[in-house]
Design a protein around this motif. Structure first.
Motif, PDB file in Angstrom:
ATOM      1  N   TYR A  90      -4.474  -0.442   6.777  1.00  0.00           N
ATOM      2  CA  TYR A  90      -4.380   0.616   7.399  1.00  0.00           C
ATOM      3  C   TYR A  90      -5.983   1.164   7.795  1.00  0.00           C
ATOM      4  N   THR A  91      -5.973   0.888   9.158  1.00  0.00           N
ATOM      5  CA  THR A  91      -7.413   0.670   9.866  1.00  0.00           C
ATOM      6  C   THR A  91      -7.613   1.879  10.758  1.00  0.00           C
ATOM      7  N   HIS A 107      -9.445   9.395   4.166  1.00  0.00           N
ATOM      8  CA  HIS A 107      -8.077   9.567   4.967  1.00  0.00           C
ATOM      9  C   HIS A 107      -7.047   8.519   4.315  1.00  0.00           C
ATOM     10  N   ARG A 108      -7.530   7.376   3.733  1.00  0.00           N
ATOM     11  CA  ARG A 108      -6.355   6.364   3.480  1.00  0.00           C
ATOM     12  C   ARG A 108      -5.405   6.621   2.197  1.00  0.00           C
ATOM     13  N   MET A 113     -10.317   4.453  10.203  1.00  0.00           N
ATOM     14  CA  MET A 113      -9.806   5.160   8.962  1.00  0.00           C
ATOM     15  C   MET A 113     -10.640   4.788   7.664  1.00  0.00           C
ATOM     16  N   THR A 167       0.849  -1.199   0.222  1.00  0.00           N
ATOM     17  CA  THR A 167      -0.077   0.105   0.203  1.00  0.00           C
ATOM     18  C   THR A 167       0.813   1.440  -0.034  1.00  0.00           C
ATOM     19  N   ARG A 188     -12.286   5.574   3.706  1.00  0.00           N
ATOM     20  CA  ARG A 188     -11.372   6.014   2.368  1.00  0.00           C
ATOM     21  C   ARG A 188     -11.006   7.141   2.107  1.00  0.00           C
ATOM     22  N   LEU A 228     -10.447  -3.797   7.578  1.00  0.00           N
ATOM     23  CA  LEU A 228     -11.147  -2.741   7.181  1.00  0.00           C
ATOM     24  C   LEU A 228     -12.220  -2.722   7.824  1.00  0.00           C
ATOM     25  N   ALA A 256      -1.611   5.904   1.843  1.00  0.00           N
ATOM     26  CA  ALA A 256      -1.358   4.908   0.618  1.00  0.00           C
ATOM     27  C   ALA A 256      -0.663   5.619  -0.451  1.00  0.00           C
ATOM     28  N   GLY A 298      -4.854   1.168  -0.991  1.00  0.00           N
ATOM     29  CA  GLY A 298      -5.148   0.623   0.459  1.00  0.00           C
ATOM     30  C   GLY A 298      -6.475  -0.037   0.909  1.00  0.00           C
ATOM     31  N   ASN A 299      -7.652   0.249  -0.277  1.00  0.00           N
ATOM     32  CA  ASN A 299      -8.889  -0.287  -0.167  1.00  0.00           C
ATOM     33  C   ASN A 299      -8.896  -1.629  -0.400  1.00  0.00           C
TER      34      ASN A 299
END
Length: 285
Positions: free
Chosen positions: A187-188, A199-200, A195, A73, A197, A261, A204, A149-150
């Motif tokens: 990244y949670t 802010h990721r 966290m 990521t 979508r 997630l 990422a 990251g998603n």
């Protein structure tokens, strides 16, 4: 405050790296034993400095030679994964020429491969195998690039062919199968909250993002929580072939990221994966 935080973290990151670079270089040059452990200790410190809380699930394989296959990521994946266990990474050859980060990668004994040249695959495979046979834990990112990251991208199988080679066990006079362990990184959390979508992408690093501006934004936005899950290790003999092995690792990482997630962790019966209790851990502790 965010700008002050980013400036402080960036200064701490660069200064600490510059202080340790000559120490690690000397360790590698003269074969000192600390050279394998120093990056692990440094990445623990770095996660603590940046404010990364690492939640570990499952256990890393420690019974012999192992190749780790992880989703990718961000550049933060490096200190996060390396803070949990001593390891080196497999990276594209371009990384070796990056200012500052290329030097850090070399000091962590990164294996650089030319992903775009299929004719070099066998050479890269043999280099990875030699390093693992010598006792190193190598981390491979089979997606070949980083994601937002998603989701988890498709795993490429080319370098998975290293699992077709055996490892000589001199102590017991036998050849062992090379074990491959999927590891998912998700990244949670941000400031103790889930966290989303929005802010990721601050953490990422993908597409055509510039590294240093992204680094600055990530330092401004933290602290964060990251879930790392060690999935069931397998051999190519169990799975069948390198493409099936890549598919298995991809499925494990997809499931691990998706569950992390949404904050749900399935029971062991699913896909036959053994599960261990979650081990919340702040890197550096």
């Amino acid at each position: 405050m965010a700008t002050a935080r980013a400036a402080t973290l960036l200064a701490g990151f660069i200064l600490s790296a510059l202080l340790l670079m000559p120490v690690q270089w000397l360790g590698l040059k003269f074969g000192f034993s600390y050279a394998r452990l120093l990056p692990n200790r440094y990445h623990r410190f770095l996660c603590l400095l940046i404010g990364i809380k690492v939640v570990k699930r499952g256990k890393p394989y420690e019974k012999g030679a192992c190749l780790v296959a992880a989703n990718h990521t961000s550049w933060l994946d490096i200190p996060i994964v390396a803070s949990l266990t001593p390891c080196s990474f497999v990276a594209k050859s371009e990384v070796a020429g990056w200012p500052f980060f290329g030097t850090l990668a070399k000091l962590q004994r990164t294996v650089f491969v030319e992903r775009e040249r299929r004719t070099r695959t066998a050479h890269s495979r043999n280099e990875i195998h030699a390093r693992i046979a010598a006792g190193d834990r190598l981390v491979l990112f089979p997606e070949g690039t980083s994601s937002d990251g998603n989701r988890v991208l498709s795993f490429k199988s080319a370098l998975m062919s290293v699992a077709q080679l055996t490892i000589v066990n001199g102590e017991e006079d036998r050849e062992d199968d090379l074990v491959v362990q999927p590891v998912s990184v998700a990244y949670t959390g941000l400031y103790g909250m889930p966290m989303g979508r929005y802010h990721r992408p601050f953490f990422a690093w993908y597409g055509d993002m510039e590294l240093f501006p992204h680094l600055w934004e990530a330092f401004k936005t933290g602290p964060i929580e990251v879930t790392v899950e060690y999935h069931r290790p397998v051999t190519i003999r169990e799975i069948g072939n390198r493409k099936a092995l890549a598919a298995y690792c991809e499925a494990c990482c997809r499931r691990g990221v998706a569950e992390a997630l949404i904050g749900r962790w399935e029971e062991p019966e699913r896909a036959g994966e053994p599960r261990a209790r979650a081990e919340p851990r702040v890197a550096g502790a």
